[in-house]
Design an enzyme around this catalytic site. Structure first.
Site, short mmCIF file in Angstrom:
data_model
loop_
_atom_site.label_atom_id
_atom_site.label_comp_id
_atom_site.label_asym_id
_atom_site.label_seq_id
_atom_site.Cartn_x
_atom_site.Cartn_y
_atom_site.Cartn_z
N CYS A 79 0.83 -1.19 0.00
CA CYS A 79 0.00 0.00 0.00
C CYS A 79 0.88 1.26 0.00
O CYS A 79 1.63 1.49 -0.92
CB CYS A 79 -1.00 -0.01 1.15
SG CYS A 79 -2.35 1.18 0.94
N HIS A 184 -3.80 -4.75 -0.25
CA HIS A 184 -3.37 -5.30 1.04
C HIS A 184 -3.45 -6.82 1.01
O HIS A 184 -4.54 -7.38 1.19
CB HIS A 184 -4.26 -4.77 2.16
CG HIS A 184 -4.02 -3.34 2.52
ND1 HIS A 184 -3.09 -2.96 3.47
CD2 HIS A 184 -4.58 -2.21 2.05
CE1 HIS A 184 -3.10 -1.64 3.58
NE2 HIS A 184 -3.98 -1.16 2.72
N GLU A 186 -2.61 -8.78 3.30
CA GLU A 186 -3.02 -9.21 4.65
C GLU A 186 -4.51 -9.04 4.89
O GLU A 186 -5.02 -9.53 5.90
CB GLU A 186 -2.20 -8.46 5.71
CG GLU A 186 -2.61 -7.03 5.97
CD GLU A 186 -2.10 -6.01 4.98
OE1 GLU A 186 -2.26 -4.80 5.25
OE2 GLU A 186 -1.56 -6.42 3.92
#
Length: 204
Positions: A79, A184, A186
């Site tokens: 990001c 992202h 994650e």
């Protein structure tokens, strides 16, 4: 050893949890000695480019990352962390980045029509370009999670994935041993874990 760089800007807990989910141990550190020993380095980031770039510069971690990249260390920016890899950003002025990937970070708003809300938030599919090892287990059209108002503008030879949001936006980049994801991993479920696994598995 995998090190997540802690420079005061980033969602470290989510990243730690994702690496734990793929049975990879990580260390969160701002210690240059610890970061220098890492085989792989993750540069996270949320928030404003100028603030993050200033923190990297003042801490000396920016210069360290540039040196380690030059030595061949695997680095993954996520990001805002990806945006910091570029030469500059035009987010509320012009601000210098790490210069590890040629190009600049530009606002999305002028590129899309009013039907596309800014920031771009949500799940979007990936269009893969080339054969980046980061996407070795990722299929064309896989959905990942984005939160951003700015995008990286660079030569197509550095772009490994794009996403369509009114126009084609850079979703991932690579310059030799330096990688970046605008989305992202994650927060992208199993698709994100595949990408993190690929980063961990890439040969030295």
């Amino acid at each position: 050893m995998i090190v997540i760089v802690d420079y005061g800007v980033g969602n470290l807990f989510s990243l730690q949890s994702s690496f734990a989910a793929i049975s990879e141990q990580v260390v969160v550190s701002a210690d240059p000695a610890v970061i220098s020993r890492a085989q792989r380095i993750v540069l996270p980031g949320v928030g404003a480019f100028a603030d993050a770039a200033q923190k990297l510069e003042r801490s000396g971690l920016g210069a360290l990352l540039v040196r380690l990249a030059g030595e061949g260390k695997k680095i993954l920016g996520i990001c805002l962390g990806m945006q910091l890899l570029f030469e500059q950003s035009r987010e509320f002025g012009t601000h210098k980045g790490l210069g590890l990937i040629p190009g600049s970070v530009e606002p999305i708003a002028p590129e899309v029509d009013a039907s596309c809300k800014i920031p771009h938030i949500g799940w979007n599919s990936l269009s893969l370009h080339g054969d980046s090892p980061l996407f070795r287990d990722t299929k064309e059209g896989a959905y990942v999670y984005f939160v951003h108002s700015y995008y990286a503008k660079t030569d197509e030879k550095y772009i490994t994935a794009t996403t369509h949001y009114g126009v084609e936006l850079t979703a991932a980049v690579q310059n030799k041993n330096v990688y970046g994801c605008q989305f992202h991993p994650e927060k992208s479920g199993e698709e994100g874990l595949k990408i993190l696994r690929a980063f961990c598995a890439e040969e030295e």
